[in-house]
Design a protein around this motif. Sequence first.
Motif, short mmCIF file in Angstrom:
data_model
loop_
_atom_site.label_atom_id
_atom_site.label_comp_id
_atom_site.label_asym_id
_atom_site.label_seq_id
_atom_site.Cartn_x
_atom_site.Cartn_y
_atom_site.Cartn_z
N ALA A 1 6.37 30.65 26.57
CA ALA A 1 5.32 29.69 26.21
C ALA A 1 4.14 29.76 27.17
CB ALA A 1 5.90 28.27 26.20
N GLY A 2 3.84 30.95 27.69
CA GLY A 2 2.74 31.11 28.63
C GLY A 2 1.43 31.41 27.92
N SER A 3 0.67 32.32 28.48
CA SER A 3 -0.66 32.65 27.97
C SER A 3 -0.57 33.55 26.74
CB SER A 3 -1.47 33.35 29.05
OG SER A 3 -1.63 32.49 30.16
N SER A 4 -1.57 33.44 25.88
CA SER A 4 -1.66 34.29 24.69
C SER A 4 -3.13 34.49 24.35
CB SER A 4 -0.95 33.62 23.50
OG SER A 4 -1.07 34.43 22.34
N THR A 5 -3.50 35.74 24.09
CA THR A 5 -4.89 36.07 23.77
C THR A 5 -4.89 37.07 22.62
OG1 THR A 5 -5.47 35.77 26.11
CG2 THR A 5 -7.06 36.95 24.74
N ASP A 6 -5.91 36.97 21.77
CA ASP A 6 -6.04 37.91 20.67
C ASP A 6 -7.50 38.07 20.26
OD1 ASP A 6 -6.72 36.11 18.20
OD2 ASP A 6 -5.01 35.12 19.12
N GLY B 1 -8.47 41.97 28.85
CA GLY B 1 -7.34 42.37 29.66
C GLY B 1 -7.01 41.30 30.67
N TYR B 2 -5.72 41.10 30.88
CA TYR B 2 -5.26 40.15 31.90
C TYR B 2 -5.36 40.81 33.28
CZ TYR B 2 -3.03 37.47 28.12
OH TYR B 2 -2.78 36.72 27.00
N TYR B 3 -5.57 40.01 34.29
CA TYR B 3 -5.46 40.49 35.67
C TYR B 3 -4.93 39.37 36.54
CZ TYR B 3 -10.04 38.28 36.72
OH TYR B 3 -11.07 37.40 36.89
N ASN B 4 -4.46 39.72 37.73
CA ASN B 4 -3.74 38.79 38.60
C ASN B 4 -2.42 38.38 37.95
OD1 ASN B 4 -3.45 37.32 41.03
ND2 ASN B 4 -3.99 35.44 39.96
N GLY B 5 -1.82 39.32 37.26
CA GLY B 5 -0.58 39.12 36.52
C GLY B 5 -0.73 39.79 35.17
N CYS B 6 0.31 40.45 34.71
CA CYS B 6 0.29 41.18 33.42
C CYS B 6 -0.82 42.21 33.39
CB CYS B 6 0.16 40.22 32.25
SG CYS B 6 1.51 39.01 32.14
N ASP B 7 -1.17 42.76 34.57
CA ASP B 7 -2.24 43.76 34.66
C ASP B 7 -1.96 44.91 33.68
OD1 ASP B 7 -2.61 42.04 36.78
OD2 ASP B 7 -3.24 43.61 38.16
N GLY B 8 -2.99 45.31 32.95
CA GLY B 8 -2.86 46.37 31.96
C GLY B 8 -2.59 45.87 30.56
N VAL C 1 -1.42 39.09 22.40
CA VAL C 1 -0.94 39.69 23.65
C VAL C 1 -0.53 38.53 24.56
CG1 VAL C 1 -1.50 41.15 25.61
CG2 VAL C 1 -2.47 41.67 23.35
N GLN C 2 0.75 38.49 24.88
CA GLN C 2 1.33 37.41 25.68
C GLN C 2 1.33 37.77 27.16
OE1 GLN C 2 2.45 34.63 23.98
NE2 GLN C 2 1.89 35.61 22.07
N CYS C 3 1.34 36.74 27.99
CA CYS C 3 1.50 36.93 29.43
C CYS C 3 2.25 35.72 29.98
CB CYS C 3 0.15 37.07 30.14
SG CYS C 3 0.32 37.30 31.93
N GLU C 4 3.30 35.97 30.72
CA GLU C 4 4.13 34.90 31.27
C GLU C 4 3.92 34.70 32.77
OE1 GLU C 4 6.21 32.84 29.33
OE2 GLU C 4 4.93 33.82 27.85
N VAL D 1 -10.35 39.07 31.69
CA VAL D 1 -11.70 39.64 31.62
C VAL D 1 -11.93 40.08 30.18
CG1 VAL D 1 -11.01 41.98 32.33
CG2 VAL D 1 -13.38 41.23 32.62
N ILE D 2 -13.09 39.71 29.64
CA ILE D 2 -13.49 40.07 28.29
C ILE D 2 -14.66 41.04 28.41
CG2 ILE D 2 -14.40 39.19 26.10
CD1 ILE D 2 -13.01 36.49 26.89
N THR D 3 -14.52 42.19 27.73
CA THR D 3 -15.52 43.25 27.84
C THR D 3 -16.15 43.51 26.48
OG1 THR D 3 -14.22 44.26 29.61
CG2 THR D 3 -15.91 45.64 28.59
#
Length: 158
Positions: free
Chosen positions: A91-96, A112-119, A143-146, A153-155
Amino acid sequence: MLFAATFAFLALAVSSVSAEQHIVSFDNRCGFGTPTLIGQGGQVLSTGGAYVSPGALIGAIAYLQTGSCGFNGDGCTMVETTLRNPPSPGAGSSTDLTLIAPHAFSVTTGFGYYNGCDGAGADCNNANCNTAFHVFNDNQVQVQCEANNVNLVITFCL
């Protein structure tokens, strides 16, 4: 009295270090447009600068305002994100990325996530990319990140 003041200062310092925080930053390589971050309730959180959320950031949207995007990113490629420390497993972060109408491909967009779930992240470089929502049940593109205190960062124009 001095001991109590010192203890209070140390307690505050420790709690501020462990408090939840997330940063959303932009990398606009297009040479035009204004990166825009909108929070729940329609509040403009950023028009290009890094935004520091002093806790969870729930249901935010981001897009490159090229002059043809509606306030909610209508007509443009949009990023949807929730950044939060997981209150329970899964139930952590989610981006799409979304291209569900009224959204449409406007510029190459990625995150892309950074400071955790890098890549971990996704890019969309055309109207038919398979990394974006095209219909409401394209859930595999999320794309989930726990990780706690993860940043994003959004590019644009990768």
